[in-house]
Design a protein around this motif. Sequence first.
Motif, PDB file in Angstrom:
ATOM      1  N   TYR A  65      -4.250   7.718  -4.753  1.00 32.46           N
ATOM      2  CA  TYR A  65      -4.072   8.751  -3.869  1.00 32.46           C
ATOM      3  C   TYR A  65      -4.657   8.553  -2.352  1.00 32.46           C
ATOM      4  CZ  TYR A  65      -4.705  13.452  -1.712  1.00 32.46           C
ATOM      5  OH  TYR A  65      -4.680  14.487  -0.843  1.00 32.46           O
ATOM      6  N   ARG A  66      -3.800   8.504  -1.291  1.00 31.70           N
ATOM      7  CA  ARG A  66      -3.940   7.942  -0.099  1.00 31.70           C
ATOM      8  C   ARG A  66      -4.657   8.996   0.459  1.00 31.70           C
ATOM      9  NH1 ARG A  66       1.298   4.946  -0.680  1.00 31.70           N
ATOM     10  NH2 ARG A  66       0.901   2.790  -0.080  1.00 31.70           N
ATOM     11  N   THR A  67      -5.681   9.017   0.976  1.00 28.96           N
ATOM     12  CA  THR A  67      -6.532  10.193   1.716  1.00 28.96           C
ATOM     13  C   THR A  67      -6.149  10.221   3.105  1.00 28.96           C
ATOM     14  OG1 THR A  67      -8.561   8.966   1.822  1.00 28.96           O
ATOM     15  CG2 THR A  67      -8.274  10.441  -0.119  1.00 28.96           C
ATOM     16  N   MET A 110      -8.562   8.073  -6.392  1.00 26.88           N
ATOM     17  CA  MET A 110      -8.613   8.520  -4.981  1.00 26.88           C
ATOM     18  C   MET A 110      -9.218   7.231  -4.141  1.00 26.88           C
ATOM     19  SD  MET A 110      -9.842  12.406  -4.560  1.00 26.88           S
ATOM     20  CE  MET A 110      -8.877  13.430  -5.725  1.00 26.88           C
ATOM     21  N   ARG A 111      -8.228   7.007  -3.065  1.00 23.29           N
ATOM     22  CA  ARG A 111      -8.877   5.753  -2.254  1.00 23.29           C
ATOM     23  C   ARG A 111      -9.789   6.345  -0.991  1.00 23.29           C
ATOM     24  NH1 ARG A 111      -4.389   1.854   0.228  1.00 23.29           N
ATOM     25  NH2 ARG A 111      -3.790   3.589   1.793  1.00 23.29           N
ATOM     26  N   THR A 112     -10.731   5.729  -0.818  1.00 21.64           N
ATOM     27  CA  THR A 112     -11.305   6.077   0.574  1.00 21.64           C
ATOM     28  C   THR A 112     -10.419   5.978   1.772  1.00 21.64           C
ATOM     29  OG1 THR A 112     -12.723   4.094   0.750  1.00 21.64           O
ATOM     30  CG2 THR A 112     -13.741   5.888  -0.749  1.00 21.64           C
ATOM     31  N   LEU A 150      -7.220  -4.796  -4.277  1.00 18.17           N
ATOM     32  CA  LEU A 150      -7.112  -6.352  -4.181  1.00 18.17           C
ATOM     33  C   LEU A 150      -6.018  -6.431  -3.091  1.00 18.17           C
ATOM     34  CD1 LEU A 150      -8.005  -8.966  -6.440  1.00 18.17           C
ATOM     35  CD2 LEU A 150      -6.735  -9.095  -4.473  1.00 18.17           C
ATOM     36  N   GLU A 151      -6.375  -6.410  -1.826  1.00 13.45           N
ATOM     37  CA  GLU A 151      -5.103  -6.760  -0.740  1.00 13.45           C
ATOM     38  C   GLU A 151      -5.651  -7.786   0.187  1.00 13.45           C
ATOM     39  OE1 GLU A 151      -4.144  -2.887   0.735  1.00 13.45           O
ATOM     40  OE2 GLU A 151      -6.669  -2.419   0.871  1.00 13.45           O
ATOM     41  N   VAL A 152      -7.058  -8.366   0.063  1.00 16.03           N
ATOM     42  CA  VAL A 152      -7.287  -9.317   1.087  1.00 16.03           C
ATOM     43  C   VAL A 152      -7.418 -10.636   0.041  1.00 16.03           C
ATOM     44  CG1 VAL A 152      -9.117 -10.092   2.676  1.00 16.03           C
ATOM     45  CG2 VAL A 152      -8.498  -7.737   2.531  1.00 16.03           C
ATOM     46  N   VAL A 208      -4.108  -3.885  -7.213  1.00 11.77           N
ATOM     47  CA  VAL A 208      -3.509  -4.739  -6.510  1.00 11.77           C
ATOM     48  C   VAL A 208      -2.411  -4.252  -5.364  1.00 11.77           C
ATOM     49  CG1 VAL A 208      -2.387  -7.052  -6.320  1.00 11.77           C
ATOM     50  CG2 VAL A 208      -3.722  -6.382  -8.173  1.00 11.77           C
ATOM     51  N   GLY A 209      -2.977  -4.207  -4.135  1.00 14.12           N
ATOM     52  CA  GLY A 209      -1.912  -3.682  -3.083  1.00 14.12           C
ATOM     53  C   GLY A 209      -1.246  -4.657  -2.677  1.00 14.12           C
ATOM     54  N   THR A 210      -0.079  -5.043  -3.187  1.00  9.31           N
ATOM     55  CA  THR A 210       0.834  -6.064  -2.973  1.00  9.31           C
ATOM     56  C   THR A 210       1.402  -5.841  -1.428  1.00  9.31           C
ATOM     57  OG1 THR A 210       2.652  -4.993  -3.920  1.00  9.31           O
ATOM     58  CG2 THR A 210       1.405  -6.539  -5.352  1.00  9.31           C
ATOM     59  N   ASN A 211       1.435  -4.845  -0.828  1.00 11.75           N
ATOM     60  CA  ASN A 211       2.011  -4.643   0.415  1.00 11.75           C
ATOM     61  C   ASN A 211       0.982  -5.490   1.418  1.00 11.75           C
ATOM     62  OD1 ASN A 211       3.428  -2.819  -0.831  1.00 11.75           O
ATOM     63  ND2 ASN A 211       2.618  -0.882   0.159  1.00 11.75           N
ATOM     64  N   ASP A 212       0.014  -5.139   1.290  1.00  8.27           N
ATOM     65  CA  ASP A 212      -1.218  -5.835   2.133  1.00  8.27           C
ATOM     66  C   ASP A 212      -1.335  -7.239   1.853  1.00  8.27           C
ATOM     67  OD1 ASP A 212      -1.730  -4.398   4.487  1.00  8.27           O
ATOM     68  OD2 ASP A 212      -2.512  -2.933   3.184  1.00  8.27           O
ATOM     69  N   LEU A 213      -1.325  -7.618   0.484  1.00  7.49           N
ATOM     70  CA  LEU A 213      -1.749  -8.868  -0.069  1.00  7.49           C
ATOM     71  C   LEU A 213      -0.689  -9.810   0.423  1.00  7.49           C
ATOM     72  CD1 LEU A 213      -3.479 -10.622  -2.041  1.00  7.49           C
ATOM     73  CD2 LEU A 213      -1.829 -10.263  -3.824  1.00  7.49           C
ATOM     74  N   ASP A 230       3.295  -9.892   9.627  1.00  8.03           N
ATOM     75  CA  ASP A 230       2.876  -8.514  10.025  1.00  8.03           C
ATOM     76  C   ASP A 230       4.161  -7.446   9.299  1.00  8.03           C
ATOM     77  OD1 ASP A 230       2.809  -6.006  11.026  1.00  8.03           O
ATOM     78  OD2 ASP A 230       2.409  -6.752  13.020  1.00  8.03           O
ATOM     79  N   ARG A 231       3.581  -6.578   8.335  1.00  9.72           N
ATOM     80  CA  ARG A 231       4.443  -5.840   7.436  1.00  9.72           C
ATOM     81  C   ARG A 231       5.290  -4.934   8.295  1.00  9.72           C
ATOM     82  NH1 ARG A 231       0.209  -2.260   3.841  1.00  9.72           N
ATOM     83  NH2 ARG A 231       1.581  -0.489   4.082  1.00  9.72           N
ATOM     84  N   ASN A 232       4.686  -4.438   9.837  1.00  6.22           N
ATOM     85  CA  ASN A 232       5.527  -3.833  10.361  1.00  6.22           C
ATOM     86  C   ASN A 232       6.272  -4.354  11.401  1.00  6.22           C
ATOM     87  OD1 ASN A 232       4.348  -1.595   8.859  1.00  6.22           O
ATOM     88  ND2 ASN A 232       2.868  -0.830  10.755  1.00  6.22           N
TER      89      ASN A 232
HETATM   90  C1  PEP Z   1      -0.802  -1.927  -0.389  1.00  6.96           C
HETATM   91  O1  PEP Z   1      -1.412  -2.478   0.632  1.00  6.96           O
HETATM   92  O2  PEP Z   1      -0.223  -2.614  -1.265  1.00  6.96           O
HETATM   93  C2  PEP Z   1      -1.222  -0.499  -0.605  1.00  6.96           C
HETATM   94  C3  PEP Z   1      -0.576  -0.001  -1.718  1.00  6.96           C
HETATM   95  O3  PEP Z   1      -1.739   0.216   0.492  1.00  6.96           O
HETATM   96  P1  PEP Z   1      -0.994   0.878   1.702  1.00  6.96           P
HETATM   97  O4  PEP Z   1       0.259   0.583   1.675  1.00  6.96           O
HETATM   98  O5  PEP Z   1      -1.508   2.084   1.892  1.00  6.96           O
HETATM   99  O6  PEP Z   1      -1.852  -0.363   2.641  1.00  6.96           O
END
Ligand code: PEP
Length: 750
Positions: free
Chosen positions: A462-464, A498-500, A597-599, A618-623, A631-633
């Motif tokens: 849950y993204r706050t 819930m994520r801080t 786990l994303e760093v 595991v946050g694969t987007n940032d990992l 840069d993901r964006n």
């Molecule tokens: C991620 O980094 O994979 C993730 C789920 O968080 P967010 O996309 O919100 O950074």
Amino acid sequence: MLNQLRDIVEHVSRVEDIHQALEVFVERTCDAINSECCTIYLSNHQKQRLELMATKGLTFSGERLHIGFQEGLVGLVHRTAEPLNVAKASLHPDFKFFPQLGEDVYQAFLATPIVHRKRMLGVVVIQQKTPRLFSDTEESFLVTLAAQLAVLIASEQQQGNWLLQERKSSTVTGLSACNGIAIGPIWRGNDEPLLKDVSPASAIDIEKDKEWLLVAIESALTEFRRLRKQLDSDLNKDALAIFDLFTHLLNDPKLRGDLIKQIDKGDAADWALRQVIERYSNHFARMNDIYLQERSQDVRELGQRLLYFLYHSQAKEIKLEKPVIFVVNELTTTLLASVPRDKLLGVISLQGGVNSHAAILSRALGIPSVIGSNLKGIEADDRHIILDGYSGEVLLNPTAKEMSDYQKLLAEEQEVRSMVESEVREPALTSDKVPITILLNAGLGGDASYSFFDVVDGVGLYRTEISFIVKQAFPSEDEQVETYRKVLAYSQGKPVVMRTLDIGGDKSLPYFPMEEENPFLGWRGIRFTLDHPDIFLIQVRAMMRASVGQKSELKILLPMISGVPELDSALSLIAQAYHEVALTHPRVKKPKVGIMLEVPSMIYLLPVIAKRIDFVSVGTNDLTQYLLAVDRNNSQVSELYEVVHPSVLMALKQIHDACRYSKIPVSICGELAGDPIGVLLLLGLGFKQLSMNSANVANIKYVIRQSNLDDLEALANQAITKAYASDVHKLAFDYLEKRDLAGFVRPGKH
Ligand code: PEP
Ligand code: MG
């Protein structure tokens, strides 16, 4: 030279017509280099030749002139993709004499390829009569100009203007907002009064205008309730949050107050509405975060609806006799919802972003959609067009072959969809009966008044952030308690992670601007909240207070942890918050705490932190972003953002094995967990808990049921030996294809 460069680029970009722009280019380049001839050729890959598009200095007769990819010096530059500088062209072994060009008079020859993102677009040539080598400065000048020209040509071609006669703008490309194929006639929507056309006017009777506005607000609220109810029967309820967001905004005393204040100043209700909405919308548009910029559109849509109700007493139902592809200037959620689903084949929106709420809604409803201003040439008539929501292409004049290919794909796609949806309630068991936990990623809808919980096992993320972002200041503890309580209450007794607060990077708070050189490597996630323990404490206390008396279990997730000191500090603040809450709420349970786990640094520290944490997500987007330094964006490097890059797979394997060894429960919450290719690999690596957006749930459950875990283990073992992400992708794709599941990724047109 720099001034001349700027001058040429400026002049060229001022010309609207691309053909004229090329003429200006050759003219000015000749002047700048002081040469007698400059020519632009564009590549026609279909016909394997370069076509002369603009020239100063060459005279030729006949229609169009072209040079084969294998011919002459121009062909050589095209083949080698390298500049060529020769003093006496006629002596070069590849020289070919083109009598129709009268080229024999030119000896000095300098040419450079026009390349855009590794794609050869053409060749630009400078020539002079007197033999001489062009200087290094002249060469780099031409290379620089060609790079600028490439951007211009690529953008024209993307808009369907291929410049070469054969392609005549029959295909227009936008961005895919929702996968799928639609074939049908075009229908143009958006005949509502436009907010931007409202002109300044004074209220004749201020009290009457206020009343007029309040009646419009009530009518809009009623319509949102009706549309919400209408959509309620659809499978995917995530989208309903949009109408709740509108309702929330309309009930917001600040917005109402600002509207009333504006009328009190003497403005007519519609003029007051336009000013206030534009103020709010501009406020969002100025924000750095893309998600927030797109909320600017939602505010405008709300304003647009209110204007409608100011002018009409009842909402208009759009009546259509036959199913259509809807073409709108800007897709809005209300517009989308006011067309009966069975009449809506697809949507083309000329403006907007793929992450706007309207785009989210189109995905939630499964309506193939393409968005982008490049589509502006589309006009309504009776011909049938093809909308390819997978590639973002719109085929305006499809050939008979294209039509029959796409019809076949469409039939296949419809078959797959109905099969998958009929089975969404089936358990997520692999064919060898291994249960997989399916969790939901939630929080993007502004609040949590949707429910999708009967077909999933809980909320995995849950993204706050969003509940912070939509406010004017940090939300109070009580406000947060209310938000989190709703989420827990909707979760039907299933656990909620819930994520801080994870702000920073591309998400900043309107009331707390951050300016950093490298925001993704900067003050983000836990780094920010540990520097503001007050904000952190309020948030975790609010989460715990919200959990008191709820059936659903609360778990707390910490974003962007990069080292153990951060984790220890966060854990001690959570312990402090727990003791504080327990003083007034003795029944409060101590929540489990995990880390995102994303760093990548945390991969190596898993054995060290095993005893400190209860789970890992595991946050694969940032990992992926941090592992690959992409840069993901940033669309410039998006090709390098490879979600199944061999290093990402190795990292995931290491995470899985380390968690198993240290007995840490682990789930995946990045986008990879909602991607069929990703899911095969993740299951093969041993992951058994996947958290995804609601739109992916039916497909992923289906893919899981058709897959055998032993097979997937073998597949993953093979995948991690591959050197290229494309090979990994192919392995998994072949697996899907063999089981008739390739349609989930992309129908096999190419
Ligand atoms: C991620 O980094 O994979 C993730 C789920 O968080 P967010 O996309 O919100 O950074
Ligand atoms: Mg992340």
